[in-house]
Design an enzyme around this catalytic site. Structure first.
Site, PDB file in Angstrom:
ATOM      1  N   ARG A   1       0.782  -1.032  -0.002  1.00 27.36           N
ATOM      2  CA  ARG A   1      -0.118   0.019  -0.071  1.00 27.36           C
ATOM      3  C   ARG A   1       0.909   1.307   0.006  1.00 27.36           C
ATOM      4  NH1 ARG A   1      -5.284   1.398   4.062  1.00 27.36           N
ATOM      5  NH2 ARG A   1      -3.397   1.158   5.670  1.00 27.36           N
TER       6      ARG A   1
ATOM      7  N   ASP B   1      -5.051   2.871  13.979  1.00 29.61           N
ATOM      8  CA  ASP B   1      -3.989   3.597  13.124  1.00 29.61           C
ATOM      9  C   ASP B   1      -4.729   4.774  12.601  1.00 29.61           C
ATOM     10  OD1 ASP B   1      -6.590   3.019  11.352  1.00 29.61           O
ATOM     11  OD2 ASP B   1      -4.857   1.785   9.994  1.00 29.61           O
TER      12      ASP B   1
END
EC number: 2.3.3.9
Length: 738
Positions: A341, A643
């Protein structure tokens, strides 16, 4: 930085320049000068386009803010709102029906439904564990989690508890009864396994034998036919390995001598450069790129200490078995197929800056850097063209010659098209065939959701993945409609109509555009890392909803979630759902506004405290320790995987309430100071932790958390990265952290 290397119109950090030239380029047959010339040209050509896309975001947001401010008292009609969004180009025409044409995609993506791990690339040990999580012990996953209860003396202590072990064995036998049933009887009744004429034969308590209900589920074994040490079964495209050793500590307690049941678990893994990492400068980025290189070359290694012993953890090799005929060899992947990612379009990074007459000019967009360098590194994980051998080692990533990049936080089809243009230009620089670099589209921004079909069409020859992300998507929902009024509480968001419509539409449009059998349709993370019994009970809903993959926070969770894909044939579910649209545009456009402000003062305080504690608990580790993904205890001491997505929704909700007078700035500051003491106490056992409550004015982490809330309404799309990056750099400079 004065010692940069000048490359055309760019000035490159020496740590990055040396890494690329001395580590990443060797073995790729790409000339360094040619590569850097290509980097220079891409940056010059595409940076203005990147900036234009960000300016369009701001322009649309300003128009939406103005529209809502004019109607915050009297409200508005849904049709008027829809018409307005269409007029400004926020809502775009839906394209005619089409099917994606992506080709050269690995089976793990096209024909296998199973769990997907997401892991921060900065942590080599985590990355190795995740890559190796393709196979996991069901016995270990059950024994070490709350899936097996402590009742009746079955507590997990410091030594092996046979009573708990017996519960594990019984659970695994029930699983086998569902995933690979015998023609009659139960796996609980067997006393042994053997291979007769290419078929599995199970010996029963009464001395008789029984075959599998479906003999085709037997696909391989180890050992001799009359005394196999492993039996390999297949169900719904996933493998189950039954390990047999009557002399082992566990096998000796089992009447069939079975010592473990191993499940194919994390079929794919996303190595994350984005929301789960804290990478703010060239040193951080090179550490991330180096770990990605080690994974692709197959030589990443990490010293690990466990149980008083130290050993070197490396990537697992592929697994080989004897096929049922006893002659043919069957080879299965030993590692998870890796995606990477990249970061989104927003941020820049000082690893490369524009040359401004010999001085450092503007930083180069980080997404452009990631596309170039992660793709270059990805070459090491590809099979050589026309050759059965690998180019640089035995541990391949892609067997079909593809590089898989997940691109997050794209707003609408123009941004997807820009990503595809960037990937095409990178392929030219690297000498790769067009469409080698595949794209995973995160459906986590409102403009992408509302124009999802057009987004997929923009990447029709590259897309291998669409995925919902509830937290980021909710953060953007709040920020987009920041001026419309106060939002409902965070916990109530999951039960709103728009969330259900969002989750359904992602699957429906994915199927409508031909993703089944060509690309993953994914769903989000289970964040409660210690509550595995709840996960086993609830997360089966994702494959039942037609998702071929869903995110898990750990290898253990991957093994447990893998059971769901044995219980649900996802491709059969997709066949049933095909041709349906279960949600409407009106549902997707329903803003989660509080219809009446009937919260009691204690409810408001609870919401503020909950979010402030969550923000502080995550931000303090991000700023002070450079940890971007943390198992953070919430206000009730329940461990949650946090996160930047969780930070975005928490900070945006409080910014919204502050904007509309539900709370005051003093409420926020008071709660933050109170919750700082809670977070300090939760981290008291960490010798490196820097307390915040005693001197919040001089705690960079505390000030960052406060800024994220008080200035939240002004942040681009509600993103947390600009504040986090600036504050982390400030901390590193103040603390002389490299």
């Amino acid at each position: 930085m004065t010692d940069r290397v000048t490359v055309g119109n760019l000035r490159v950090s020496p740590v990055l320049y040396d890494f690329i030239n001395n580590e990443a380029l060797p073995g790729t047959d790409i000339d360094p000068d040619t590569f850097w010339s290509g980097v220079d040209k891409i940056v010059a050509d595409l940076t203005p386009k990147n900036q234009d896309l960000l300016a369009r975001r701001d322009h649309l947001q300003a128009q939406i803010d103005k529209w809502h401010r004019a109607r915050v008292i009297g409200g508005f009609e849904a049709e008027d709102y829809k018409q307005f969004l269409t007029e400004i180009g926020y809502l775009e025409p839906e394209p005619a029906d089409f099917s994606v044409t992506t080709s050269g995609v690995d089976d793990e993506i096209t024909t296998t439904a199973g769990p997907q791990l997401v892991v921060p690339i900065l942590n080599a040990r985590f990355a190795l564990n995740a890559a190796n999580a393709r196979w996991g012990s069901l016995y270990d996953a059950l024994y070490g989690t709350d899936v097996i209860s402590d009742e009746d003396g079955a507590e997990a202590g410091s030594s092996y508890n046979k009573r708990r072990g017996d519960k594990v064995i019984a659970y695994a036998r029930r699983f086998l009864d569902g995933a690979a049933p015998l023609a009659s009887g139960s796996w609980t009744d067997i006393t042994g396994l053997r291979i007769d004429d290419g078929a599995v034969s199970a010996t029963l308590d009464d001395g008789g034998s029984v075959a599998l209900a479906d003999p085709q589920q037997f696909v391989g074994y180890h050992g001799e036919p009359d005394a196999p040490t492993a039996v390999l079964l297949a169900n719904n495209g996933l493998h189950i390995e039954i390990l047999i050793d009557a002399d082992s500590p566990i096998g000796s307690t089992d009447k069939a001598g079975i010592k473990d049941v191993v499940l194919e678990s994390a079929i794919t893994t996303i190595m994350d450069f984005e929301d789960s990492v804290a990478a703010v400068d060239a040193d951080d980025k090179v550490l991330a790129y180096r770990n990605w290189l080690g994974l692709n070359r197959g030589d990443l290694a990490e010293e690990v200490s466990k149980g008083g012993k130290t050993f070197t953890r490396v990537l697992n090799s592929d697994r080989t078995y004897r096929a049922p005929d006893g002659e043919t060899e069957l080879t299965l992947p030993g590692r998870s197929l890796l995606f990477v990612r990249n970061v989104g379009h927003l941020m820049t990074n000082d690893a490369i800056v524009v040359d401004d007459n010999g001085a450092d000019g503007a930083e180069v967009p980080e997404g452009i850097q990631d596309a170039l360098f992660t793709s270059l590194i990805g070459i090491h994980g590809l099979r050589s063209a026309g050759d059965d051998d690998t180019k640089n080692g035995p541990l391949l990533n892609s067997r079909t010659g593809s590089i898989y990049i997940v691109k997050p936080k794209m707003h609408g089809p123009d941004e997807v098209a820009f990503t595809c243009e960037l990937f095409s230009r990178v392929e030219d620089v690297l000498g790769l065939p067009q469409n080698t670099i595949k794209v995973g589209i995160m459906d986590e921004e409102r403009r992408t959701t509302l124009n999802l079909k057009a987004c997929i069409k923009a990447a029709a020859d590259r897309v291998v993945f669409i995925n919902t992300g509830f937290l980021d998507r909710t953060g953007d929902e709040i920020h987009t409609s920041m001026e419309a009024g106060p939002m409902i509480r965070k916990g109530a968001m999951k039960s709103t109509d728009w969330i259900a419509a969002y989750e359904n539409q992602n699957v429906d449009i994915g199927l409508e555009t031909g993703l089944s059998g060509k690309a993953q349709i994914g769903k989000g993370m289970w964040a409660m890392t210690d509550l595995m019994a709840d996960m086993v009970e609830q997360k089966i809903g994702q494959p039942k909803a037609g998702a071929t993959t869903a995110w898990v926070p750990s290898p253990t969770a991957a093994t447990l979630h893998a059971m769901h894909y044995h219980q649900v044939d996802v491709f059969a579910v997709q066949s049933e759902l095909a041709g349906k649209r279960r949600s409407t545009l009106d549902q997707l456009l329903t803003i989660p506004l509080a219809t009446e402000l009937a919260w009691a003062p204690e409810e408001i305080r609870e919401e503020v405290d909950n979010n402030c504690q969550s923000i502080l608990g995550y931000v303090v580790r991000w700023i002070d320790a450079g940890v971007g993904c943390s198992k953070v205890p919430d206000i009730h001491d329940v461990a949650l995987m946090e996160d930047r997505a969780t930070l975005r929704i928490s900070s945006q909700l409080l910014a919204n309430w502050l904007r509309h007078g539900v709370i005051t700035e003093e409420d926020v500051k008071t709660s933050l100071r109170r919750m700082a003491a809670v977070v300090d106490e939760q981290n008291a056992a960490d010798p490196d932790f820097r307390p915040m409550a005693s001197d919040p004015d001089n705690s960079i982490a505390f000030q960052a958390a406060q800024e994220l809330i008080l200035d939240g309404a002004a942040q681009p799309s509600g993103y947390t990265e600009p504040i986090l990056h600036r504050r982390r750099r400030e901390y590193k400079a103040a603390s002389n952290v490299g």
